[in-house]
Design a protein around this motif. Structure first.
Motif, short mmCIF file in Angstrom:
data_model
loop_
_atom_site.label_atom_id
_atom_site.label_comp_id
_atom_site.label_asym_id
_atom_site.label_seq_id
_atom_site.Cartn_x
_atom_site.Cartn_y
_atom_site.Cartn_z
N ARG A 205 10.18 -75.55 24.88
CA ARG A 205 9.10 -74.59 24.67
C ARG A 205 7.75 -75.09 25.21
NH1 ARG A 205 7.75 -71.07 19.19
NH2 ARG A 205 6.04 -69.87 20.15
N PRO B 219 14.20 -67.71 24.83
CA PRO B 219 13.17 -66.65 24.85
C PRO B 219 12.02 -66.95 25.81
CG PRO B 219 12.93 -67.98 22.88
CD PRO B 219 14.18 -68.48 23.57
N GLN C 216 20.97 -58.35 21.54
CA GLN C 216 19.54 -58.62 21.50
C GLN C 216 18.75 -57.36 21.20
OE1 GLN C 216 17.97 -61.31 21.31
NE2 GLN C 216 15.86 -60.84 21.86
N GLY D 284 17.18 -61.65 18.46
CA GLY D 284 17.25 -63.06 18.08
C GLY D 284 18.59 -63.51 17.54
N GLN E 29 19.94 -66.08 19.72
CA GLN E 29 18.93 -67.02 20.20
C GLN E 29 18.63 -68.14 19.20
OE1 GLN E 29 15.49 -64.70 21.31
NE2 GLN E 29 16.34 -64.20 23.32
N PRO F 14 10.33 -65.04 28.02
CA PRO F 14 9.15 -64.16 28.03
C PRO F 14 8.23 -64.37 26.83
CG PRO F 14 11.13 -62.92 28.56
CD PRO F 14 11.58 -64.26 28.06
N GLU F 15 8.80 -64.74 25.70
CA GLU F 15 7.99 -64.99 24.49
C GLU F 15 7.25 -66.31 24.60
OE1 GLU F 15 8.89 -66.22 19.88
OE2 GLU F 15 10.24 -64.79 20.84
N TRP F 16 7.91 -67.33 25.09
CA TRP F 16 7.30 -68.65 25.17
C TRP F 16 6.39 -68.79 26.38
CZ3 TRP F 16 12.12 -72.23 23.91
CH2 TRP F 16 12.45 -72.08 22.57
N ARG G 2 16.03 -71.86 19.62
CA ARG G 2 14.65 -71.74 19.15
C ARG G 2 14.24 -72.92 18.27
NH1 ARG G 2 11.86 -66.91 19.11
NH2 ARG G 2 12.85 -65.16 20.19
N GLY H 98 7.39 -64.13 31.52
CA GLY H 98 7.36 -62.74 31.08
C GLY H 98 6.92 -61.79 32.18
N PRO I 50 4.61 -65.87 28.23
CA PRO I 50 4.36 -64.45 28.51
C PRO I 50 3.60 -64.20 29.80
CG PRO I 50 2.95 -65.22 26.72
CD PRO I 50 3.96 -66.30 26.97
#
Length: 468
Positions: free
Chosen positions: A458, A306, A437, A442, A445, A308-310, A449, A316, A312
């Protein structure tokens, strides 16, 4: 011949159609979960059709005829990984029962256990019907020199990790398979005295028929924003690669190097590494380029990790701008009326890298040539959902590119109307993961994670500061 086939086969070497209007991002193009599920079901049927009785997902099928298509002879670690995660997604979405999912995953893991390996990794081409290592190319009889690819092994390991997450009974067997997959095999440590010979990066792979580690490729995977970073993440997560390997990958090539455009940016110190945080600009937007300018280089990895989440403000941002560049190239710069460019089947036959030249570092990068690849739109779903769905609807309506039985054909030449006769496991696997997705965020994923991904990967992405 695609770039991976070239590596294996070459040894150490290596009627115009009126263009439609640009698909509008209208309310009618809103993301309909029923339509997404229908697309997933048809896509998964193609994976089923490509999977042999031995349990391996073959490279491709020809869907132009009547009756059930015959899987190709050849398969690769990437294709096998695609089959594993597509089946886990099918079980997680209720397209097949949990029991059937576990049966199919077990059959494939059993087949993988039987495959010949070297240095803990899998060869690049096998016979999908019996698991033997290919030494001649089925279509031509050309000699294939067995090869251990870092990026292709990464996608098989990804699929195995997802299989173990989806079917806990397989975890001990998958753990045993992965115990010998030490990513340092591909790693050339960083040498500050000679960073060209010692770049702190991963080799493309090795031909293991030479003494010792085997004969390495002449290149390393130096670009960060390309699909081989999955191997980097896997190695950093399991501790077989140092964390600073991430900072030795290139956001752009250094100023003054031969590349698509002279980058802007600045040097920064990250974990003791002097990093050139460079960027390109396309149509007024700063972004981090890929190597060739294709969609899957940038957006295959975040199907699982992930980013873009981790990250941004960095990953992202650049992912969204990269998608916007692909859209504007197809609709405005080239004026095709359609967009989405990524390596795929040539509509007339064969394989080629398609992309947007300006989005890649390579001076003579990948070109779109009017060939639109549906999997590219699926990869864009998290960043431009309405536009992606509108584009796919247009490809289906205007060219008949969608098959209710087996999903989207692999490619469409929108300047001639020629639609590919094939679907490819790699591209259908990306479509299946992208749809999963969207339908159940998730789902695929989870293995990426926790553990070393949470503890080691991360924090790196959280510290990333692209100059975009």
């Amino acid at each position: 011949m695609d770039r991976r086939t070239f590596l294996m086969a070459a040894g150490a070497g290596g009627a115009g159609l009126t263009l439609g209007a640009a698909p509008a991002a209208s309310a009618s193009a809103a993301v309909d979960p029923v339509r997404l599920r229908t697309w997933f079901r048809s896509t998964y049927r193609s994976i089923e059709a490509m999977t042999t009785g031995f349990g391996l997902t073959a490279d491709k099928i020809d869907v132009s005829g009547s009756g059930r298509p015959e899987p190709s002879v050849q398969t690769s670690p990437t294709n096998i990984g695609c089959g594993l995660w597509a089946t886990a997604a099918a079980g997680g979405l209720g397209v097949i029962t949990r029991g059937e999912m576990e049966r199919r995953l077990t059959r494939t893991v059993t087949a993988v256990e039987r495959l010949e390996r070297a240095h803990g990794f899998w060869f690049n081409w096998y016979d999908a019907h019996d698991g033997s290592v290919l030494t001649t190319w089925p279509a031509t009889g050309e000699t294939v020199r067995p090869f251990l690819s870092s990026v292709d092994n990464a996608w098989l390991v990804t699929g195995l990790r997802i299989a173990a997450d989806a079917a806990p009974g397989l975890r001990p067997r998958v753990a045993k398979l992965l115990a010998g997959a030490d990513w340092s095999y591909y790693y050339t440590p960083y040498d500050p005295a000679d960073p060209v010979a010692g770049p702190g990066q991963l080799r493309g792979g090795f031909w293991p028929d030479k003494p010792g580690r085997g004969e390495p490729t002449g290149h390393h995977y130096g670009a960060l924003n390309t699909e081989p970073r999955m191997a980097s993440y896997l190695g950093i997560a399991d501790g077989s690669l140092p964390a600073d390997h991430y900072w030795h990958l290139f956001r752009t090539l250094l100023p003054g190097s031969g590349q698509e455009q002279e980058p802007e940016g600045s040097y920064v110190a990250m974990d003791g590494v002097r990093v050139w945080q460079g960027h390109y600009t396309y149509r007024g937007r700063a972004f981090v380029p890929t190597w060739g300018g294709s969609m899957f280089e940038a957006l295959m990895v975040p199907l699982f990790v992930p980013e873009p989440e981790w990250s941004p403000g960095s990953w992202g941002v650049t992912h969204g701008r990269y998608v916007r560049g692909q859209i504007e190239h197809g609709l405005q710069e080239a004026g095709y009326g359609y967009w989405g460019f990524s390596p795929a089947n040539i509509p007339e036959g064969g394989y080629r890298e398609y992309g947007v030249d300006a989005l890649g570092m390579q001076e003579d990068g990948y070109h779109s040539l009017g060939v639109v690849t549906p999997h590219a739109s699926f990869l864009a779903l998290p960043y431009a959902r309405r536009e992606a769905v509108a584009n796919l609807n247009a490809l289906a309506a205007d060219f008949g590119a969608y098959d209710e039985t087996y999903g989207f054909r692999d490619s469409v030449d929108v300047t001639t109307g020629r639609v590919s006769d094939f679907v490819l496991a790699l591209d259908q696997g990306m479509i299946a993961a992208a749809l999963a997705q969207q339908l159940r965020p998730g789902l695929l994923q989870r293995p990426f994670r926790t553990g070393g991904f949470a503890a080691r990967v991360r924090p790196l992405l959280a510290r990333e500061r692209f100059s975009v």
